[in-house]
Structures are given as C-alpha cells and as structure tokens.
Design an enzyme around this catalytic site. Structure first.
Site, PDB file in Angstrom:
ATOM      1  N   ASP A  99       2.007  -9.829   1.279  1.00 18.52           N
ATOM      2  CA  ASP A  99       0.388 -10.108   1.656  1.00 18.52           C
ATOM      3  C   ASP A  99       0.041 -11.614   1.470  1.00 18.52           C
ATOM      4  O   ASP A  99      -0.874 -11.913   2.224  1.00 18.52           O
ATOM      5  CB  ASP A  99      -0.272  -9.213   0.397  1.00 18.52           C
ATOM      6  N   ASN A 106      -2.875  -4.135  -1.109  1.00 16.50           N
ATOM      7  CA  ASN A 106      -3.162  -3.546  -2.354  1.00 16.50           C
ATOM      8  C   ASN A 106      -4.353  -2.760  -1.841  1.00 16.50           C
ATOM      9  O   ASN A 106      -5.164  -3.007  -0.838  1.00 16.50           O
ATOM     10  CB  ASN A 106      -3.335  -4.238  -3.718  1.00 16.50           C
ATOM     11  N   VAL A 149       6.663  -6.297  -6.075  1.00 19.93           N
ATOM     12  CA  VAL A 149       6.025  -6.488  -7.192  1.00 19.93           C
ATOM     13  C   VAL A 149       5.664  -4.963  -7.447  1.00 19.93           C
ATOM     14  O   VAL A 149       5.611  -4.697  -8.661  1.00 19.93           O
ATOM     15  CB  VAL A 149       4.525  -7.157  -7.099  1.00 19.93           C
ATOM     16  N   TYR A 150       5.559  -4.011  -6.705  1.00 17.19           N
ATOM     17  CA  TYR A 150       5.172  -2.482  -6.791  1.00 17.19           C
ATOM     18  C   TYR A 150       6.613  -1.788  -7.428  1.00 17.19           C
ATOM     19  O   TYR A 150       6.378  -0.641  -7.864  1.00 17.19           O
ATOM     20  CB  TYR A 150       4.661  -1.959  -5.838  1.00 17.19           C
TER      21      TYR A 150
HETATM   22  P1  ADP Z   1       4.452  -4.609  -2.743  1.00 20.13           P
HETATM   23  O1  ADP Z   1       3.337  -5.072  -3.812  1.00 20.13           O
HETATM   24  O2  ADP Z   1       4.112  -3.502  -1.971  1.00 20.13           O
HETATM   25  O3  ADP Z   1       5.699  -4.316  -3.651  1.00 20.13           O
HETATM   26  P2  ADP Z   1       5.696  -7.058  -2.008  1.00 20.13           P
HETATM   27  O4  ADP Z   1       4.897  -8.131  -1.165  1.00 20.13           O
HETATM   28  O5  ADP Z   1       5.829  -7.653  -3.490  1.00 20.13           O
HETATM   29  O6  ADP Z   1       4.796  -5.773  -1.759  1.00 20.13           O
HETATM   30  O7  ADP Z   1       7.024  -6.964  -1.602  1.00 20.13           O
HETATM   31  C1  ADP Z   1       7.518  -6.033  -0.225  1.00 20.13           C
HETATM   32  C2  ADP Z   1       8.617  -6.353   0.184  1.00 20.13           C
HETATM   33  O8  ADP Z   1       8.443  -7.263   1.121  1.00 20.13           O
HETATM   34  C3  ADP Z   1       9.803  -6.924  -0.577  1.00 20.13           C
HETATM   35  O9  ADP Z   1      11.011  -6.444  -0.523  1.00 20.13           O
HETATM   36  C4  ADP Z   1       9.860  -8.616  -0.372  1.00 20.13           C
HETATM   37  O10 ADP Z   1      10.981  -8.970  -0.774  1.00 20.13           O
HETATM   38  C5  ADP Z   1       9.292  -8.611   0.850  1.00 20.13           C
HETATM   39  N1  ADP Z   1       8.820  -9.758   1.714  1.00 20.13           N
HETATM   40  C6  ADP Z   1       8.248 -10.858   0.817  1.00 20.13           C
HETATM   41  N2  ADP Z   1       7.792 -11.920   1.824  1.00 20.13           N
HETATM   42  C7  ADP Z   1       7.850 -11.445   2.945  1.00 20.13           C
HETATM   43  C8  ADP Z   1       7.868 -11.819   4.370  1.00 20.13           C
HETATM   44  N3  ADP Z   1       7.565 -12.948   4.316  1.00 20.13           N
HETATM   45  N4  ADP Z   1       8.265 -11.237   5.128  1.00 20.13           N
HETATM   46  C9  ADP Z   1       9.164  -9.991   5.070  1.00 20.13           C
HETATM   47  N5  ADP Z   1       9.112  -9.287   3.939  1.00 20.13           N
HETATM   48  C10 ADP Z   1       8.770 -10.187   2.899  1.00 20.13           C
END
Ligand code: ADP
Length: 169
Positions: A32, A22, A118-119
C-alpha cells in the site's frame, strides 16, 4: 492467461494493479505504501473521496503516476487463526477485484499476495485461495485476458509456481 513474476507491483504496466489496502483506504505500509509513493498524492486524494471500504470488498481509482491505468484497492482480512471467516473474506477480495475489473472492461490485472504481509495470513493457504478464486472467475464471462501474480520474494514465486502446476485447466 495466468502468469507469475517476481518483482515490484508498482512497475507493472497493466490495466489495473490491485492494492492490499486497509478499510480506511488512506494508505499504510507494505505494498500500500509503495503504491501511494509511486502514484503520487493525487491517489490519496481520490481515496479520501471513497470513504473507506469493508473487508472482503474493493474499490477502483485512477493510477496517476503509475504505469498502471487503475488501482483496485482490495481489503483483505487480518489473520485471526482461520476461524473468523478469513478464507471467505480473502476469496471475496480477489473475486470483487475481478468483478470490478470486468465492469470497467479491463483486460489485464496484477495481484500482490493480499493479507500475507502485516495481516499475517499464512502464505500457502492464501496462495490456494488466490488460485482457486482466479481460476474459477476466469471460467465466467469477463474482459480479463491476463492475470499476473506479482511475488515479492523467491519463496513466494516457488509457492505460486507449484500452485499453477496443480491448478485444473
Ligand atoms: P497486508 O496488510 O494485506 O498483509 P502487506 O502490504 O503487508 O499487506 O503485504 C502483502 C504482500 O505484498 C506481502 O506478501 C508482501 O511481501 C508483498 N509486497 C510488499 N511490497 C510489495 C510490492 N512493492 N510489490 C509486490 N508485492 C509487495
């Protein structure tokens, strides 16, 4: 040159993994949070020194305790219906990450599906942008030889594999 795998991006032994960060760069949930937990507190300390990053842009740090040498923190757009420059901003995230990797002479990079957690960016639309931007960039002069799309679930793997089949080569 482009690979799709199902898994956890924090376990990837590549020159850089991309974080879906973010604007504060000070950590969050999702990928993240997982990256910061795996990299250790030194990553947050380096991120603090960067004083944030605008949506659509990216910053590079070390990888610390991760198997990856670097983390490229890309800030994706929050989905607000698609009429607030979300496609351009998401494409810019991928492009800026690839440019920064190139400037640093990196050869391998792994991306999560930026903005699709989340976005709230629709996964299908986001995958189209990810593929188009990466394939276009790979036509330019770059040190990058391998791009890995790391999918967190089986549904995303199927979606990305479909895009790879459709992509011009
Ligand atoms: P954003 O806030 O950009 O949407 P998120 O972390 O909430 O970021 O999600 C982005 C994508 O990463 C989602 O599709 C989620 O399923 C995926 N994700 C979450 N954890 C991991 C991980 N450890 N490795 C790879 N992808 C992940």
């Amino acid at each position: 040159m482009i690979h799709i795998i199902r898994g956890d991006i924090t376990t990837q032994s590549v020159d850089a993994i991309v974080n879906a960060a973010n604007t504060s760069l000070l950590g969050g949930g999702g990928v993240d949070g997982a990256i910061h937990r795996a990299a250790g507190p030194e990553l947050l300390a380096e991120c603090r020194s960067l004083h944030g990053c605008q949506t659509g842009d990216a910053r590079i740090t070390g990888g610390y305790r991760l198997p990856a040498k670097h983390v490229i923190h890309a800030v994706g757009p929050i989905w607000r219906g698609g009429t607030h420059h979300e496609p351009e901003l998401l494409a810019s995230c991928y492009r800026r990450s690839l440019e920064i990797a190139t400037q640093n002479g990196l050869t391998s990079i792994a991306f999560p599906a930026i903005s699709t957690g989340v976005y709230g960016y629709p996964k299908n639309k986001a995958a189209d942008i990810a593929f188009a931007t990466v394939t276009q960039f790979m036509e330019t002069k770059t040190s990058i030889q391998e791009v890995i799309f790391v999918c967190f679930d089986e549904e995303s793997v199927a979606l990305y594999e479909q895009k790879l089949k459709q992509a011009p080569r």
